[in-house]
Design an enzyme around this catalytic site. Sequence first.
Site, PDB file in Angstrom:
ATOM      1  N   ALA A 104      24.781  25.933 -33.952  1.00 58.72           N
ATOM      2  CA  ALA A 104      26.198  26.088 -33.647  1.00 58.72           C
ATOM      3  C   ALA A 104      26.689  24.742 -33.130  1.00 58.72           C
ATOM      4  CB  ALA A 104      26.374  27.165 -32.585  1.00 58.72           C
TER       5      ALA A 104
ATOM      6  N   GLU B 205      17.905  27.404 -28.241  1.00 58.50           N
ATOM      7  CA  GLU B 205      18.983  27.824 -27.325  1.00 58.50           C
ATOM      8  C   GLU B 205      18.591  27.736 -25.854  1.00 58.50           C
ATOM      9  OE1 GLU B 205      18.258  29.279 -30.170  1.00 58.50           O
ATOM     10  OE2 GLU B 205      20.120  29.722 -31.237  1.00 58.50           O
TER      11      GLU B 205
ATOM     12  N   GLU C 296      19.312  31.031 -37.677  1.00 56.26           N
ATOM     13  CA  GLU C 296      19.797  32.423 -37.714  1.00 56.26           C
ATOM     14  C   GLU C 296      20.521  32.725 -39.029  1.00 56.26           C
ATOM     15  OE1 GLU C 296      21.722  31.886 -33.760  1.00 56.26           O
ATOM     16  OE2 GLU C 296      20.915  33.881 -33.364  1.00 56.26           O
TER      17      GLU C 296
ATOM     18  N   GLY D 183      21.772  28.454 -34.563  1.00 53.17           N
ATOM     19  CA  GLY D 183      22.601  29.234 -35.489  1.00 53.17           C
ATOM     20  C   GLY D 183      22.259  28.948 -36.946  1.00 53.17           C
TER      21      GLY D 183
HETATM   22  N1  DAK Z   1      26.464  20.481 -32.701  1.00 49.68           N
HETATM   23  C1  DAK Z   1      27.305  19.424 -32.778  1.00 49.68           C
HETATM   24  N2  DAK Z   1      26.942  18.197 -33.210  1.00 49.68           N
HETATM   25  C2  DAK Z   1      25.671  18.036 -33.590  1.00 49.68           C
HETATM   26  C3  DAK Z   1      24.728  19.101 -33.534  1.00 49.68           C
HETATM   27  C4  DAK Z   1      25.174  20.376 -33.073  1.00 49.68           C
HETATM   28  N3  DAK Z   1      24.366  21.435 -33.029  1.00 49.68           N
HETATM   29  N4  DAK Z   1      23.530  18.613 -33.962  1.00 49.68           N
HETATM   30  C5  DAK Z   1      23.725  17.319 -34.268  1.00 49.68           C
HETATM   31  N5  DAK Z   1      25.010  16.973 -34.048  1.00 49.68           N
HETATM   32  C6  DAK Z   1      25.634  15.669 -34.256  1.00 49.68           C
HETATM   33  C7  DAK Z   1      25.177  14.676 -33.176  1.00 49.68           C
HETATM   34  O1  DAK Z   1      25.964  14.821 -32.013  1.00 49.68           O
HETATM   35  C8  DAK Z   1      25.435  13.360 -33.889  1.00 49.68           C
HETATM   36  O2  DAK Z   1      26.819  13.080 -33.829  1.00 49.68           O
HETATM   37  P1  DAK Z   1      27.365  11.608 -33.428  1.00 49.68           P
HETATM   38  O3  DAK Z   1      26.752  11.298 -32.125  1.00 49.68           O
HETATM   39  O4  DAK Z   1      26.874  10.723 -34.562  1.00 49.68           O
HETATM   40  O5  DAK Z   1      28.866  11.769 -33.399  1.00 49.68           O
HETATM   41  C9  DAK Z   1      25.087  13.666 -35.347  1.00 49.68           C
HETATM   42  O6  DAK Z   1      25.171  15.086 -35.472  1.00 49.68           O
HETATM   43  C10 DAK Z   1      23.691  13.221 -35.749  1.00 49.68           C
HETATM   44  O7  DAK Z   1      22.770  13.790 -34.815  1.00 49.68           O
HETATM   45  P2  DAK Z   1      21.642  12.929 -34.051  1.00 49.68           P
HETATM   46  O8  DAK Z   1      22.098  11.523 -33.887  1.00 49.68           O
HETATM   47  O9  DAK Z   1      21.263  13.691 -32.848  1.00 49.68           O
HETATM   48  O10 DAK Z   1      20.479  12.950 -35.150  1.00 49.68           O
HETATM   49  P3  DAK Z   1      18.929  12.815 -34.874  1.00 49.68           P
HETATM   50  O11 DAK Z   1      18.296  12.619 -36.199  1.00 49.68           O
HETATM   51  O12 DAK Z   1      18.637  11.808 -33.810  1.00 49.68           O
HETATM   52  O13 DAK Z   1      18.471  14.227 -34.297  1.00 49.68           O
HETATM   53  C11 DAK Z   1      18.460  16.687 -34.228  1.00 49.68           C
HETATM   54  C12 DAK Z   1      18.565  15.396 -35.106  1.00 49.68           C
HETATM   55  C13 DAK Z   1      18.749  17.874 -35.113  1.00 49.68           C
HETATM   56  C14 DAK Z   1      17.032  16.778 -33.677  1.00 49.68           C
HETATM   57  C15 DAK Z   1      19.457  16.565 -33.063  1.00 49.68           C
HETATM   58  O14 DAK Z   1      20.742  16.245 -33.606  1.00 49.68           O
HETATM   59  C16 DAK Z   1      19.569  17.806 -32.253  1.00 49.68           C
HETATM   60  O15 DAK Z   1      18.711  18.084 -31.425  1.00 49.68           O
HETATM   61  N6  DAK Z   1      20.679  18.535 -32.486  1.00 49.68           N
HETATM   62  C17 DAK Z   1      20.992  19.689 -31.698  1.00 49.68           C
HETATM   63  C18 DAK Z   1      20.115  20.859 -32.082  1.00 49.68           C
HETATM   64  C19 DAK Z   1      20.524  22.055 -31.286  1.00 49.68           C
HETATM   65  O16 DAK Z   1      20.223  22.144 -30.087  1.00 49.68           O
HETATM   66  N7  DAK Z   1      21.339  22.892 -31.912  1.00 49.68           N
HETATM   67  C20 DAK Z   1      22.042  23.948 -31.216  1.00 49.68           C
HETATM   68  C21 DAK Z   1      21.137  25.084 -31.038  1.00 49.68           C
HETATM   69  S1  DAK Z   1      21.936  26.301 -30.083  1.00 49.68           S
HETATM   70  C22 DAK Z   1      26.786  31.887 -29.805  1.00 49.68           C
HETATM   71  C23 DAK Z   1      26.143  32.188 -30.948  1.00 49.68           C
HETATM   72  C24 DAK Z   1      25.196  31.331 -31.456  1.00 49.68           C
HETATM   73  C25 DAK Z   1      24.904  30.168 -30.807  1.00 49.68           C
HETATM   74  C26 DAK Z   1      25.572  29.866 -29.660  1.00 49.68           C
HETATM   75  C27 DAK Z   1      26.520  30.707 -29.130  1.00 49.68           C
HETATM   76  N8  DAK Z   1      27.746  32.765 -29.269  1.00 49.68           N
HETATM   77  C28 DAK Z   1      27.965  34.000 -29.968  1.00 49.68           C
HETATM   78  C29 DAK Z   1      28.550  32.449 -28.176  1.00 49.68           C
HETATM   79  C30 DAK Z   1      23.943  29.284 -31.333  1.00 49.68           C
HETATM   80  C31 DAK Z   1      23.506  28.282 -30.596  1.00 49.68           C
HETATM   81  C32 DAK Z   1      22.744  27.232 -31.196  1.00 49.68           C
HETATM   82  O17 DAK Z   1      22.721  27.020 -32.391  1.00 49.68           O
END
Ligand code: DAK
Length: 259
Positions: free
Chosen positions: A66, A134, A114, A111
């Site tokens: 997400a 998460e 998921e 997400g």
């Molecule tokens: N959201 C927004 N931007 C993201 C992102 C994300 N999930 N993942 C990556 N980006 C963006 C980064 O901010 C970066 O943007 P800039 O800084 O260039 O503007 C760009 O994508 C490239 O990312 P990285 O520079 O970080 O790339 P790397 O190769 O170094 O790393 C990575 C790749 C996938 C390991 C890293 O980007 C990372 O850890 N990303 C976050 C992964 C994550 O934690 N995802 C979220 C999981 S929580 C809900 C329902 C569902 C959910 C939530 C609430 N409700 C019903 C309320 C679900 C939650 C989730 O999905």
Amino acid sequence: MEYSNLLIHNNDGIITLTINRPKALNALNQQTLNEIKHFFENTKNDTSIKGIILTGAGEKSFIAGADIKEFLSLDQGSGTQMAQNGHDIFFLIERFPKPVIAAVNGFALGGGCELAMACHMRIASPNAKFGQPEVNLGIIPGYGGTQRLIQLIGKGKAIELLMTADMINAEEALRLGLVNHVVAQEELIEKSSKIIATIATKAPVAIAKIVECVNAYYNNEPDGFMAEIAAFGRTAGTADFQEGAAAFIEKRKANFKGA
Ligand code: DAK
């Protein structure tokens, strides 16, 4: 509806739906979720469609979760509302009457994992990485991940991945049964298309009922066995069933009409 974050390619009824936000690693923001919802609602009854392949733009990421940048304004009320809306969209995909295959071309996190799990099958490229991170953010999966991960890989391994936020690679995902096949990235769409093309040769009502019955296994209401009894009766009453049986006896290919 004009889509800003989805690309649609129709190859003889096999639709490739690409989440197109590569600069954010295709993270799911609300706009993208609304577009996905609109797409699936509007294609559900389109008989010209053989199946859907869901993938991410670029070579690095399927969907990196997400969109974390939208999280800061969340509170208990809006979080619950967002989870409900998300569940409705993911159920729409899980219950889609035609095959939906996730072609996982890189990160499938949170997400994104998921969404892949809500699809009927998952084909991954060797660089794919799966995880539910998460808990790193102080939340739990909000789009069905706590349930579908158990359904696909079992309780013991699922609880480990949910609690540790560890990522697993494509090979491990294959071993655990989280993905159906691993193929080279450039073969993802071709492999997915071949599976859909095979399914498209079968009777459409029977395929829709398979989706219904498999999903019913996980519901208390209706009981999965009861759902199968009703669905079997429905397929037994179709002209396609008569055609399928006749074709077998006459040693020819069945010509299914979808009724
Ligand atoms: N959201 C927004 N931007 C993201 C992102 C994300 N999930 N993942 C990556 N980006 C963006 C980064 O901010 C970066 O943007 P800039 O800084 O260039 O503007 C760009 O994508 C490239 O990312 P990285 O520079 O970080 O790339 P790397 O190769 O170094 O790393 C990575 C790749 C996938 C390991 C890293 O980007 C990372 O850890 N990303 C976050 C992964 C994550 O934690 N995802 C979220 C999981 S929580 C809900 C329902 C569902 C959910 C939530 C609430 N409700 C019903 C309320 C679900 C939650 C989730 O999905």
